[in-house]
Design a protein around this motif. Structure first.
Motif, PDB file in Angstrom:
ATOM      1  N   UNK A 101     -36.710 109.799 -15.788  1.00  0.00           N
ATOM      2  CA  UNK A 101     -35.991 108.966 -16.600  1.00  0.00           C
ATOM      3  C   UNK A 101     -35.586 107.672 -15.902  1.00  0.00           C
ATOM      4  N   UNK A 102     -35.247 106.647 -16.508  1.00  0.00           N
ATOM      5  CA  UNK A 102     -34.643 105.409 -15.986  1.00  0.00           C
ATOM      6  C   UNK A 102     -35.314 104.288 -16.634  1.00  0.00           C
ATOM      7  N   UNK A 103     -35.389 103.238 -15.733  1.00  0.00           N
ATOM      8  CA  UNK A 103     -36.130 102.032 -16.181  1.00  0.00           C
ATOM      9  C   UNK A 103     -37.587 102.195 -16.448  1.00  0.00           C
ATOM     10  N   UNK A 104     -38.191 101.243 -17.062  1.00  0.00           N
ATOM     11  CA  UNK A 104     -39.535 101.244 -17.326  1.00  0.00           C
ATOM     12  C   UNK A 104     -40.240 101.189 -16.003  1.00  0.00           C
ATOM     13  N   UNK A 105     -39.776 100.322 -14.917  1.00  0.00           N
ATOM     14  CA  UNK A 105     -40.345 100.489 -13.645  1.00  0.00           C
ATOM     15  C   UNK A 105     -40.195 101.658 -12.863  1.00  0.00           C
ATOM     16  N   UNK A 106     -39.084 102.455 -13.002  1.00  0.00           N
ATOM     17  CA  UNK A 106     -38.970 103.569 -12.406  1.00  0.00           C
ATOM     18  C   UNK A 106     -39.973 104.668 -12.846  1.00  0.00           C
ATOM     19  N   UNK A 107     -40.103 104.617 -14.091  1.00  0.00           N
ATOM     20  CA  UNK A 107     -40.980 105.464 -14.648  1.00  0.00           C
ATOM     21  C   UNK A 107     -42.463 105.104 -14.279  1.00  0.00           C
ATOM     22  N   UNK A 108     -42.832 103.914 -14.310  1.00  0.00           N
ATOM     23  CA  UNK A 108     -44.265 103.581 -13.785  1.00  0.00           C
ATOM     24  C   UNK A 108     -44.074 103.695 -12.419  1.00  0.00           C
ATOM     25  N   UNK A 109     -43.463 103.727 -11.549  1.00  0.00           N
ATOM     26  CA  UNK A 109     -43.182 104.473 -10.172  1.00  0.00           C
ATOM     27  C   UNK A 109     -43.669 105.868 -10.028  1.00  0.00           C
ATOM     28  N   UNK A 110     -43.241 106.586 -10.843  1.00  0.00           N
ATOM     29  CA  UNK A 110     -43.654 107.985 -10.852  1.00  0.00           C
ATOM     30  C   UNK A 110     -44.900 108.222 -11.252  1.00  0.00           C
ATOM     31  N   UNK A 111     -45.465 107.466 -12.310  1.00  0.00           N
ATOM     32  CA  UNK A 111     -46.738 107.859 -12.562  1.00  0.00           C
ATOM     33  C   UNK A 111     -47.840 106.959 -11.545  1.00  0.00           C
ATOM     34  N   UNK A 112     -47.344 106.016 -10.789  1.00  0.00           N
ATOM     35  CA  UNK A 112     -48.033 105.436  -9.509  1.00  0.00           C
ATOM     36  C   UNK A 112     -48.007 106.523  -8.333  1.00  0.00           C
ATOM     37  N   UNK A 113     -47.141 107.368  -8.477  1.00  0.00           N
ATOM     38  CA  UNK A 113     -46.949 108.260  -7.201  1.00  0.00           C
ATOM     39  C   UNK A 113     -47.989 109.233  -7.548  1.00  0.00           C
ATOM     40  N   UNK A 114     -47.963 109.643  -8.845  1.00  0.00           N
ATOM     41  CA  UNK A 114     -48.722 110.913  -9.056  1.00  0.00           C
ATOM     42  C   UNK A 114     -50.132 110.369  -8.868  1.00  0.00           C
ATOM     43  N   UNK A 115     -50.413 109.110  -9.272  1.00  0.00           N
ATOM     44  CA  UNK A 115     -51.752 108.472  -9.092  1.00  0.00           C
ATOM     45  C   UNK A 115     -52.253 108.512  -7.681  1.00  0.00           C
ATOM     46  N   UNK A 116     -51.311 108.064  -6.637  1.00  0.00           N
ATOM     47  CA  UNK A 116     -51.694 108.123  -5.380  1.00  0.00           C
ATOM     48  C   UNK A 116     -51.752 109.364  -4.771  1.00  0.00           C
ATOM     49  N   UNK A 117     -51.134 110.452  -5.334  1.00  0.00           N
ATOM     50  CA  UNK A 117     -51.208 111.857  -4.728  1.00  0.00           C
ATOM     51  C   UNK A 117     -52.650 112.440  -5.103  1.00  0.00           C
ATOM     52  N   UNK A 118     -52.949 112.069  -6.387  1.00  0.00           N
ATOM     53  CA  UNK A 118     -54.248 112.740  -6.701  1.00  0.00           C
ATOM     54  C   UNK A 118     -55.485 111.912  -5.857  1.00  0.00           C
ATOM     55  N   UNK A 119     -55.464 110.801  -5.844  1.00  0.00           N
ATOM     56  CA  UNK A 119     -56.382 110.119  -4.951  1.00  0.00           C
ATOM     57  C   UNK A 119     -56.465 110.606  -3.602  1.00  0.00           C
ATOM     58  N   UNK A 120     -55.247 110.838  -3.066  1.00  0.00           N
ATOM     59  CA  UNK A 120     -55.386 111.200  -1.660  1.00  0.00           C
ATOM     60  C   UNK A 120     -55.846 112.763  -1.613  1.00  0.00           C
ATOM     61  N   UNK A 121     -55.539 113.584  -2.674  1.00  0.00           N
ATOM     62  CA  UNK A 121     -56.230 114.595  -2.606  1.00  0.00           C
ATOM     63  C   UNK A 121     -57.695 114.830  -2.788  1.00  0.00           C
ATOM     64  N   UNK A 122     -58.131 113.825  -3.859  1.00  0.00           N
ATOM     65  CA  UNK A 122     -59.694 113.563  -3.951  1.00  0.00           C
ATOM     66  C   UNK A 122     -60.366 113.369  -2.702  1.00  0.00           C
ATOM     67  N   UNK A 123     -59.861 112.377  -1.971  1.00  0.00           N
ATOM     68  CA  UNK A 123     -60.407 111.784  -0.597  1.00  0.00           C
ATOM     69  C   UNK A 123     -60.617 113.081   0.086  1.00  0.00           C
ATOM     70  N   UNK A 124     -59.196 113.890   0.439  1.00  0.00           N
ATOM     71  CA  UNK A 124     -59.155 114.864   1.323  1.00  0.00           C
ATOM     72  C   UNK A 124     -60.350 116.145   1.162  1.00  0.00           C
ATOM     73  N   UNK A 125     -60.485 116.288  -0.481  1.00  0.00           N
ATOM     74  CA  UNK A 125     -61.320 117.364  -0.698  1.00  0.00           C
ATOM     75  C   UNK A 125     -62.749 116.901  -0.767  1.00  0.00           C
TER      76      UNK A 125
END
Length: 128
Positions: A101-125
């Motif tokens: 919850x929070x501002x639109x930017x805070x919510x987008x930051x949470x989505x960006x973080x998940x995208x980054x985590x997925x990318x790191x996991x894909x590259x690692x795998x």
């Protein structure tokens, strides 16, 4: 619901993996497309096109070498669905950004973080 983490992973995998690798994502329940996913993917120059969320049981092709799950419920469903099939099932736990919850930017930051985590996991795998 195949509306956030899995579609992000599908878009990233299509970018990272060779074009000869078949990539598809599915969820355990019916869901709706999440507009925040489109926003963070567009920031990276990625798109889901006109792809819509789909359930695992509705997929036309049921043969996979690897199934990656990102939520506990999805992991249990995948293990039950694959049974004795010769398929690897990996659990990559990812937070659900839709609960932030929070501002639109805070919510987008949470989505960006998940995208980054997925990318790191894909590259690692799979490397890149």
């Amino acid at each position: 619901m195949n509306s956030i983490r899995s579609p992000m992973a599908e878009a990233l995998a299509r970018e990272i993996l060779p074009a000869t690798v078949y990539v598809a994502s599915a969820g355990v329940r019916q869901g709706q497309r999440d507009p925040f996913v489109d926003t963070v993917l567009a920031e990276r120059g990625l798109s889901l096109g006109d792809r819509q969320p789909q359930r695992y049981e509705d997929m036309e092709d049921g043969y996979f070498d690897l199934i990656v799950t990102m939520a506990p419920e999805a992991h249990h469903v995948a293990l039950d669905a694959t049974g004795t099939a010769s398929v690897e099932v990996e659990f990559w736990p990812m937070p659900d950004p839709s609960v932030v919850t929070g501002s639109r930017e805070q919510i987008l930051d949470a989505y960006r973080d998940v995208l980054k985590r997925i990318e790191e996991r894909l590259v690692r795998r799979f490397g890149n």
